[in-house]
Design a protein around this motif. Sequence first.
Motif, PDB file in Angstrom:
ATOM      1  N   GLY A   1      40.850  39.500  19.310  1.00 31.41           N
ATOM      2  CA  GLY A   1      41.173  40.842  20.071  1.00 31.41           C
ATOM      3  C   GLY A   1      42.289  41.236  20.149  1.00 31.41           C
ATOM      4  O   GLY A   1      42.527  42.106  19.126  1.00 31.41           O
ATOM      5  N   ASN A   2      42.883  41.622  21.148  1.00 32.27           N
ATOM      6  CA  ASN A   2      44.176  42.597  21.191  1.00 32.27           C
ATOM      7  C   ASN A   2      45.647  41.546  21.085  1.00 32.27           C
ATOM      8  O   ASN A   2      46.555  41.830  21.300  1.00 32.27           O
ATOM      9  CB  ASN A   2      44.438  43.138  22.681  1.00 32.27           C
ATOM     10  CG  ASN A   2      43.431  44.196  22.747  1.00 32.27           C
ATOM     11  OD1 ASN A   2      42.960  44.620  21.694  1.00 32.27           O
ATOM     12  ND2 ASN A   2      43.397  44.642  23.997  1.00 32.27           N
ATOM     13  N   ILE A   3      45.431  40.537  20.313  1.00 29.41           N
ATOM     14  CA  ILE A   3      46.360  39.468  19.822  1.00 29.41           C
ATOM     15  C   ILE A   3      46.605  39.922  18.521  1.00 29.41           C
ATOM     16  O   ILE A   3      45.754  39.463  17.595  1.00 29.41           O
ATOM     17  CB  ILE A   3      46.428  38.042  20.256  1.00 29.41           C
ATOM     18  CG1 ILE A   3      46.044  38.093  21.946  1.00 29.41           C
ATOM     19  CG2 ILE A   3      47.794  37.344  20.043  1.00 29.41           C
ATOM     20  CD1 ILE A   3      45.859  36.469  22.136  1.00 29.41           C
ATOM     21  N   ARG A   4      48.049  39.888  18.013  1.00 32.23           N
ATOM     22  CA  ARG A   4      48.128  40.294  16.454  1.00 32.23           C
ATOM     23  C   ARG A   4      49.455  39.412  16.317  1.00 32.23           C
ATOM     24  O   ARG A   4      50.281  39.438  17.010  1.00 32.23           O
ATOM     25  CB  ARG A   4      48.176  41.593  16.097  1.00 32.23           C
ATOM     26  CG  ARG A   4      49.548  42.325  16.555  1.00 32.23           C
ATOM     27  CD  ARG A   4      49.244  43.767  16.268  1.00 32.23           C
ATOM     28  NE  ARG A   4      50.437  44.507  16.764  1.00 32.23           N
ATOM     29  CZ  ARG A   4      50.691  45.914  16.464  1.00 32.23           C
ATOM     30  NH1 ARG A   4      49.677  46.505  15.857  1.00 32.23           N
ATOM     31  NH2 ARG A   4      51.672  46.373  16.764  1.00 32.23           N
ATOM     32  N   LEU A   5      49.628  38.917  14.973  1.00 32.00           N
ATOM     33  CA  LEU A   5      50.870  38.465  14.485  1.00 32.00           C
ATOM     34  C   LEU A   5      51.518  39.480  13.615  1.00 32.00           C
ATOM     35  O   LEU A   5      50.922  40.148  12.671  1.00 32.00           O
ATOM     36  CB  LEU A   5      50.544  37.366  13.443  1.00 32.00           C
ATOM     37  CG  LEU A   5      51.646  36.387  12.774  1.00 32.00           C
ATOM     38  CD1 LEU A   5      52.640  35.989  14.008  1.00 32.00           C
ATOM     39  CD2 LEU A   5      51.234  35.457  11.767  1.00 32.00           C
ATOM     40  N   ASN A   6      52.827  39.890  14.029  1.00 28.57           N
ATOM     41  CA  ASN A   6      53.484  41.080  13.408  1.00 28.57           C
ATOM     42  C   ASN A   6      54.851  40.518  13.161  1.00 28.57           C
ATOM     43  O   ASN A   6      55.645  40.707  13.998  1.00 28.57           O
ATOM     44  CB  ASN A   6      53.408  42.204  14.542  1.00 28.57           C
ATOM     45  CG  ASN A   6      53.834  43.383  13.870  1.00 28.57           C
ATOM     46  OD1 ASN A   6      54.217  43.568  12.599  1.00 28.57           O
ATOM     47  ND2 ASN A   6      54.189  44.724  14.553  1.00 28.57           N
ATOM     48  N   ASN A   7      55.010  39.960  12.070  1.00 27.66           N
ATOM     49  CA  ASN A   7      56.336  39.406  11.790  1.00 27.66           C
ATOM     50  C   ASN A   7      56.868  40.019  10.528  1.00 27.66           C
ATOM     51  O   ASN A   7      56.329  40.205   9.483  1.00 27.66           O
ATOM     52  CB  ASN A   7      55.984  37.967  11.449  1.00 27.66           C
ATOM     53  CG  ASN A   7      55.210  37.652  10.076  1.00 27.66           C
ATOM     54  OD1 ASN A   7      54.195  38.000  10.082  1.00 27.66           O
ATOM     55  ND2 ASN A   7      55.982  36.895   9.261  1.00 27.66           N
TER      56      ASN A   7
ATOM     57  N   ASN B   1      44.551  44.919   9.564  1.00 26.25           N
ATOM     58  CA  ASN B   1      45.860  45.544   9.866  1.00 26.25           C
ATOM     59  C   ASN B   1      47.048  44.904  10.420  1.00 26.25           C
ATOM     60  O   ASN B   1      47.944  45.145  10.688  1.00 26.25           O
ATOM     61  CB  ASN B   1      45.330  46.788  10.983  1.00 26.25           C
ATOM     62  CG  ASN B   1      44.464  47.610  10.391  1.00 26.25           C
ATOM     63  OD1 ASN B   1      44.548  48.012   9.406  1.00 26.25           O
ATOM     64  ND2 ASN B   1      43.449  48.176  11.245  1.00 26.25           N
ATOM     65  N   ASN B   2      46.617  43.532  10.616  1.00 24.55           N
ATOM     66  CA  ASN B   2      47.892  42.554  10.933  1.00 24.55           C
ATOM     67  C   ASN B   2      48.989  42.639   9.868  1.00 24.55           C
ATOM     68  O   ASN B   2      48.584  42.366   8.649  1.00 24.55           O
ATOM     69  CB  ASN B   2      47.363  40.996  11.250  1.00 24.55           C
ATOM     70  CG  ASN B   2      46.560  41.005  12.308  1.00 24.55           C
ATOM     71  OD1 ASN B   2      47.669  41.048  13.642  1.00 24.55           O
ATOM     72  ND2 ASN B   2      45.578  40.734  12.677  1.00 24.55           N
ATOM     73  N   ASN B   3      50.175  42.806  10.145  1.00 26.10           N
ATOM     74  CA  ASN B   3      51.255  42.829   9.289  1.00 26.10           C
ATOM     75  C   ASN B   3      51.740  41.390   9.272  1.00 26.10           C
ATOM     76  O   ASN B   3      52.755  40.828  10.146  1.00 26.10           O
ATOM     77  CB  ASN B   3      52.351  43.819   9.856  1.00 26.10           C
ATOM     78  CG  ASN B   3      53.524  43.642   8.897  1.00 26.10           C
ATOM     79  OD1 ASN B   3      53.385  43.010   7.833  1.00 26.10           O
ATOM     80  ND2 ASN B   3      54.692  44.041   9.269  1.00 26.10           N
TER      81      ASN B   3
ATOM     82  N   MET C   1      46.389  45.383  27.523  1.00 28.54           N
ATOM     83  CA  MET C   1      47.717  45.575  26.627  1.00 28.54           C
ATOM     84  C   MET C   1      47.541  44.868  25.044  1.00 28.54           C
ATOM     85  O   MET C   1      46.949  43.814  25.199  1.00 28.54           O
ATOM     86  CB  MET C   1      48.757  45.634  27.196  1.00 28.54           C
ATOM     87  CG  MET C   1      49.040  44.008  27.820  1.00 28.54           C
ATOM     88  SD  MET C   1      50.700  43.775  28.498  1.00 28.54           S
ATOM     89  CE  MET C   1      51.783  44.369  27.548  1.00 28.54           C
ATOM     90  N   LEU C   2      48.195  45.527  24.245  1.00 28.17           N
ATOM     91  CA  LEU C   2      48.444  44.686  22.872  1.00 28.17           C
ATOM     92  C   LEU C   2      49.389  43.685  23.025  1.00 28.17           C
ATOM     93  O   LEU C   2      50.229  44.006  23.420  1.00 28.17           O
ATOM     94  CB  LEU C   2      48.579  45.498  21.780  1.00 28.17           C
ATOM     95  CG  LEU C   2      48.642  45.057  20.247  1.00 28.17           C
ATOM     96  CD1 LEU C   2      47.350  44.135  19.798  1.00 28.17           C
ATOM     97  CD2 LEU C   2      49.047  46.112  18.991  1.00 28.17           C
TER      98      LEU C   2
ATOM     99  N   VAL D   1      43.466  35.819  27.881  1.00 22.64           N
ATOM    100  CA  VAL D   1      42.788  34.646  28.275  1.00 22.64           C
ATOM    101  C   VAL D   1      41.255  35.139  27.957  1.00 22.64           C
ATOM    102  O   VAL D   1      40.850  36.153  28.024  1.00 22.64           O
ATOM    103  CB  VAL D   1      42.899  34.278  29.821  1.00 22.64           C
ATOM    104  CG1 VAL D   1      41.907  33.136  30.061  1.00 22.64           C
ATOM    105  CG2 VAL D   1      44.201  34.397  30.382  1.00 22.64           C
ATOM    106  N   GLN D   2      40.854  34.159  27.310  1.00 25.30           N
ATOM    107  CA  GLN D   2      39.465  34.316  26.722  1.00 25.30           C
ATOM    108  C   GLN D   2      38.522  32.973  26.793  1.00 25.30           C
ATOM    109  O   GLN D   2      38.921  31.912  26.706  1.00 25.30           O
ATOM    110  CB  GLN D   2      39.388  34.537  25.184  1.00 25.30           C
ATOM    111  CG  GLN D   2      38.258  34.791  24.506  1.00 25.30           C
ATOM    112  CD  GLN D   2      38.296  35.082  23.034  1.00 25.30           C
ATOM    113  OE1 GLN D   2      38.747  34.210  22.242  1.00 25.30           O
ATOM    114  NE2 GLN D   2      38.210  36.478  22.533  1.00 25.30           N
TER     115      GLN D   2
END
Length: 304
Positions: free
Chosen positions: A31-37, A56-58, A9-10, A270-271
């Motif tokens: 990966g599937n972690i983004r900052l969307n603020n 594409n990170n907002n 999941m994102l 986890v990575q």
Amino acid sequence: NMQIPKTRMLIDIYIPAGKIVKLNTTLVLSGNIRLNNSGTLVITDGGSLVNATDNNNNIGNVIIEKSVSADRWYLTAAPFTNYTMNVIEIPTSGTNADVAAISYNYSQGAWSSNYMTTADNMSAGESFFMWPFYTGQVNFVPNGCSLNNEDFSLQRSVTQYTEGGYWMALANPYPGRMNIALFIATSELSIQGVRVYGFDASGGYFNTKTEGEIGVTDGFFVNVGSTGQKTVKYKKEQMKNYPSSKSKSVSQPREFIDFAVEYDFKSIGVQFAQNEEAEQYYDIFDANKLFATTGVIEPYFVTD
């Protein structure tokens, strides 16, 4: 109990509108972690944003804080795409709330005799000297531009021998701290003596370094040893903690294993990375030794 789900999941790191979050440590987006603020992210002195995802990170509103003392030069830059000097904001009031800035002339190997204005253009990856007339902080705000999150090249013509060499005034172009050794190894720039001269803000002098870090908004000098057109390769992997960074002793990028841990209906990414530099020491901070191919295994399982 841990479960590795069949589908990943994102994970959004979300800052609500009107909220301000100060970053004084390292945040790695991968990966599937983004900052969307829709709020404001403040990267303070010591903070580092390593964005290993695409653009594409907002990320929205961002402020880069730099602490300064009055009446001294700082070799600095803004970690944005090509910008004008209006990105400099002074959050201090009073008669001395001002800064002066001058640019570097690569062909003459000297600093300009004219002060810069807010309309002057700067290229990502080159530095300028800034002189604050007050003690406090300077904010870099991406007015009309955005945080730099690309690999790119900086080209400059160097013709003048000055003060013991042919110099280029460069800068960290990213909002994350740079690894000096990785910059030397991957910039594809022939640096004489493999040296980076960085401005020591605490002492106000220049040090010779081949390892260590270049902070966010920090500039540095390199001696290229000859005249001609020089091309500097800036790569996101030069940032400290960048997931695809190459180990100094490994010719191939690290291979990362990422999965999600679920508990109580929550999911945490986890990575882990392979690290060929594992040694026979009990080092709790080097948990990625678990995946070294040297046979070194340590008896713990660590997540950040």
